[in-house]
Design a protein around this motif. Structure first.
Motif, PDB file in Angstrom:
ATOM      1  N   LEU A 237       0.998  -0.982   0.069  1.00 30.02           N
ATOM      2  CA  LEU A 237       0.055   0.002   0.002  1.00 30.02           C
ATOM      3  C   LEU A 237       0.889   1.104   0.136  1.00 30.02           C
ATOM      4  N   ALA A 238       1.803   1.392   1.020  1.00 35.38           N
ATOM      5  CA  ALA A 238       2.943   2.306   0.932  1.00 35.38           C
ATOM      6  C   ALA A 238       3.440   2.752  -0.670  1.00 35.38           C
ATOM      7  N   ALA A 239       3.924   1.778  -1.199  1.00 35.02           N
ATOM      8  CA  ALA A 239       4.325   1.645  -2.407  1.00 35.02           C
ATOM      9  C   ALA A 239       3.370   2.247  -3.600  1.00 35.02           C
TER      10      ALA A 239
ATOM     11  N   ALA B 197     -10.777  -2.414   4.542  1.00 41.51           N
ATOM     12  CA  ALA B 197     -11.763  -3.250   5.097  1.00 41.51           C
ATOM     13  C   ALA B 197     -11.227  -4.706   5.837  1.00 41.51           C
ATOM     14  N   SER B 198     -11.856  -4.939   6.994  1.00 43.50           N
ATOM     15  CA  SER B 198     -11.537  -6.164   7.741  1.00 43.50           C
ATOM     16  C   SER B 198      -9.929  -5.868   7.963  1.00 43.50           C
ATOM     17  N   THR B 199      -9.214  -6.866   7.651  1.00 50.36           N
ATOM     18  CA  THR B 199      -7.757  -6.982   7.756  1.00 50.36           C
ATOM     19  C   THR B 199      -7.160  -5.811   6.915  1.00 50.36           C
ATOM     20  N   GLY B 200      -7.687  -5.725   5.924  1.00 53.18           N
ATOM     21  CA  GLY B 200      -6.979  -4.288   5.140  1.00 53.18           C
ATOM     22  C   GLY B 200      -7.099  -3.054   5.825  1.00 53.18           C
ATOM     23  N   ALA B 201      -7.862  -2.863   6.872  1.00 59.48           N
ATOM     24  CA  ALA B 201      -7.830  -1.612   7.564  1.00 59.48           C
ATOM     25  C   ALA B 201      -6.575  -1.610   8.343  1.00 59.48           C
ATOM     26  N   ALA B 202      -5.866  -2.821   8.806  1.00 59.61           N
ATOM     27  CA  ALA B 202      -4.855  -2.852   9.723  1.00 59.61           C
ATOM     28  C   ALA B 202      -3.701  -2.406   8.744  1.00 59.61           C
ATOM     29  N   ALA B 203      -3.494  -2.883   7.474  1.00 61.52           N
ATOM     30  CA  ALA B 203      -2.487  -2.680   6.542  1.00 61.52           C
ATOM     31  C   ALA B 203      -2.832  -1.199   6.058  1.00 61.52           C
ATOM     32  N   ALA B 204      -3.803  -0.545   5.952  1.00 57.96           N
ATOM     33  CA  ALA B 204      -4.213   0.960   5.497  1.00 57.96           C
ATOM     34  C   ALA B 204      -3.258   1.688   6.548  1.00 57.96           C
ATOM     35  N   LEU B 205      -3.647   1.362   7.876  1.00 55.62           N
ATOM     36  CA  LEU B 205      -3.175   2.345   9.110  1.00 55.62           C
ATOM     37  C   LEU B 205      -1.598   2.236   9.193  1.00 55.62           C
ATOM     38  N   VAL B 206      -1.174   0.948   9.055  1.00 59.99           N
ATOM     39  CA  VAL B 206       0.493   0.685   8.970  1.00 59.99           C
ATOM     40  C   VAL B 206       1.020   1.566   7.926  1.00 59.99           C
ATOM     41  N   ALA B 207       0.276   1.528   6.707  1.00 60.10           N
ATOM     42  CA  ALA B 207       0.929   2.304   5.688  1.00 60.10           C
ATOM     43  C   ALA B 207       0.901   3.730   5.742  1.00 60.10           C
ATOM     44  N   ALA B 208      -0.236   4.186   6.302  1.00 58.86           N
ATOM     45  CA  ALA B 208      -0.759   5.638   6.956  1.00 58.86           C
ATOM     46  C   ALA B 208       0.308   6.054   7.720  1.00 58.86           C
ATOM     47  N   ALA B 209       0.898   5.281   8.755  1.00 60.34           N
ATOM     48  CA  ALA B 209       1.816   5.530   9.876  1.00 60.34           C
ATOM     49  C   ALA B 209       3.129   5.623   9.059  1.00 60.34           C
ATOM     50  N   ALA B 210       3.412   4.955   7.874  1.00 58.50           N
ATOM     51  CA  ALA B 210       4.744   5.202   7.173  1.00 58.50           C
ATOM     52  C   ALA B 210       4.806   6.167   6.236  1.00 58.50           C
ATOM     53  N   ARG B 211       3.516   6.818   5.791  1.00 58.83           N
ATOM     54  CA  ARG B 211       3.530   7.927   4.945  1.00 58.83           C
ATOM     55  C   ARG B 211       2.760   8.997   5.302  1.00 58.83           C
ATOM     56  N   THR B 212       3.038   9.378   6.600  1.00 58.42           N
ATOM     57  CA  THR B 212       2.378  10.479   7.255  1.00 58.42           C
ATOM     58  C   THR B 212       2.345  11.824   6.124  1.00 58.42           C
ATOM     59  N   ASP B 213       3.259  11.811   5.440  1.00 59.91           N
ATOM     60  CA  ASP B 213       3.393  13.195   4.480  1.00 59.91           C
ATOM     61  C   ASP B 213       2.620  13.039   3.383  1.00 59.91           C
ATOM     62  N   ARG B 214       2.207  11.889   3.277  1.00 58.00           N
ATOM     63  CA  ARG B 214       1.171  11.725   1.934  1.00 58.00           C
ATOM     64  C   ARG B 214      -0.219  11.157   1.861  1.00 58.00           C
ATOM     65  N   VAL B 215      -0.482  10.486   3.335  1.00 57.92           N
ATOM     66  CA  VAL B 215      -1.756  10.109   3.359  1.00 57.92           C
ATOM     67  C   VAL B 215      -2.690  11.048   4.282  1.00 57.92           C
ATOM     68  N   GLY B 216      -3.712  11.526   3.731  1.00 54.21           N
ATOM     69  CA  GLY B 216      -4.431  12.816   4.346  1.00 54.21           C
ATOM     70  C   GLY B 216      -5.534  12.131   5.486  1.00 54.21           C
TER      71      GLY B 216
END
Length: 222
Positions: free
Chosen positions: A91-93, A114-133
């Motif tokens: 997701l970050a890529a 959605a479901s487990t995808g929500a966890a992946a989205a939040l980890v990606a958001a934490a890794a891309r704080t400058d790009r995920v709004g």
């Protein structure tokens, strides 16, 4: 609204991932979807939500986070669908690709998990704080994001069905780890998949409101 559809292949590390883009004529932002375990970019629930976002001038990216070969392995073992770090890295890529290739233009980026995808989205958001709004979770397992929850800076909406009691508890715990930026909303009478009449429509409307409210407050990707 005039929306153009496009099928593309997005590079994500050592993987090439098929994706469906829906691009409004003048997009105000773009939302990248992370589907749940055992699902795909053709998830009818995520497709339905994406169409509502499109009507609010938000572009959408529905993508398979596993390659076809990995999907075959996962069908047998069900192990990759729970590999949150693998999915979050991809997701970050894709977020980086959206910011650099700009198929939607220089617009802010949101994540819908959605479901487990929500966890992946939040980890990606934490890794891309400058790009995920902004982030929205539908019936998600944000608890699986672990320590990354405390590193998320994007306003996050957690949507859970009122009858999904165990997941409500897990979302309450995740919200406590995300002080001031996470809001938990319960959809009354809804189960985990929001299959009840009108339930998914409530999810889509809430997501559209959240993204249109919060994405425009973030700077365009550099």
């Amino acid at each position: 609204m005039d929306v153009r559809s496009s099928e593309v292949t997005i590079p994500a590390g050592d993987a090439e991932l098929p994706a469906d883009l829906r691009i409004p004529a003048e997009p105000a932002g773009v939302v990248l979807f992370a589907h749940g375990s055992g699902s795909s970019r053709h998830s009818p629930r995520n497709v339905a939500v994406a169409h509502v976002l499109n009507r609010r001038a938000l572009g959408t990216v529905l993508v398979d986070l596993l390659t076809p070969a990995e999907e075959q392995v996962d069908v047998r073992t069900a192990e990759l669908r729970f590999d949150i770090q693998l999915l979050a890295g991809r997701l970050a890529a894709i977020v980086d690709w959206l910011a650099n290739a700009r198929p939607f233009g220089p617009v802010p980026i949101g994540l819908f998990g959605a479901s487990t995808g929500a966890a992946a989205a939040l980890v990606a958001a934490a890794a891309r704080t400058d790009r995920v709004g902004a982030v929205v979770s539908r019936g998600g397992r944000p608890d699986l994001a672990g320590p990354a929850l405390g590193q998320v800076r994007a306003p996050t909406l957690l949507l859970v069905g009122g009858l999904d009691e165990q997941v409500i508890t897990l979302n309450e715990q995740a919200q406590a780890a995300m002080p001031e930026i996470a809001e938990l909303r319960i959809v009354p009478g809804a189960t985990h998949l929001f299959e009840e009449p009108g339930a998914l429509e409530q999810v889509a409307d809430a997501a559209a409101e959240w993204f249109t409210t919060h994405l425009h407050r973030t700077p365009s990707p550099a």
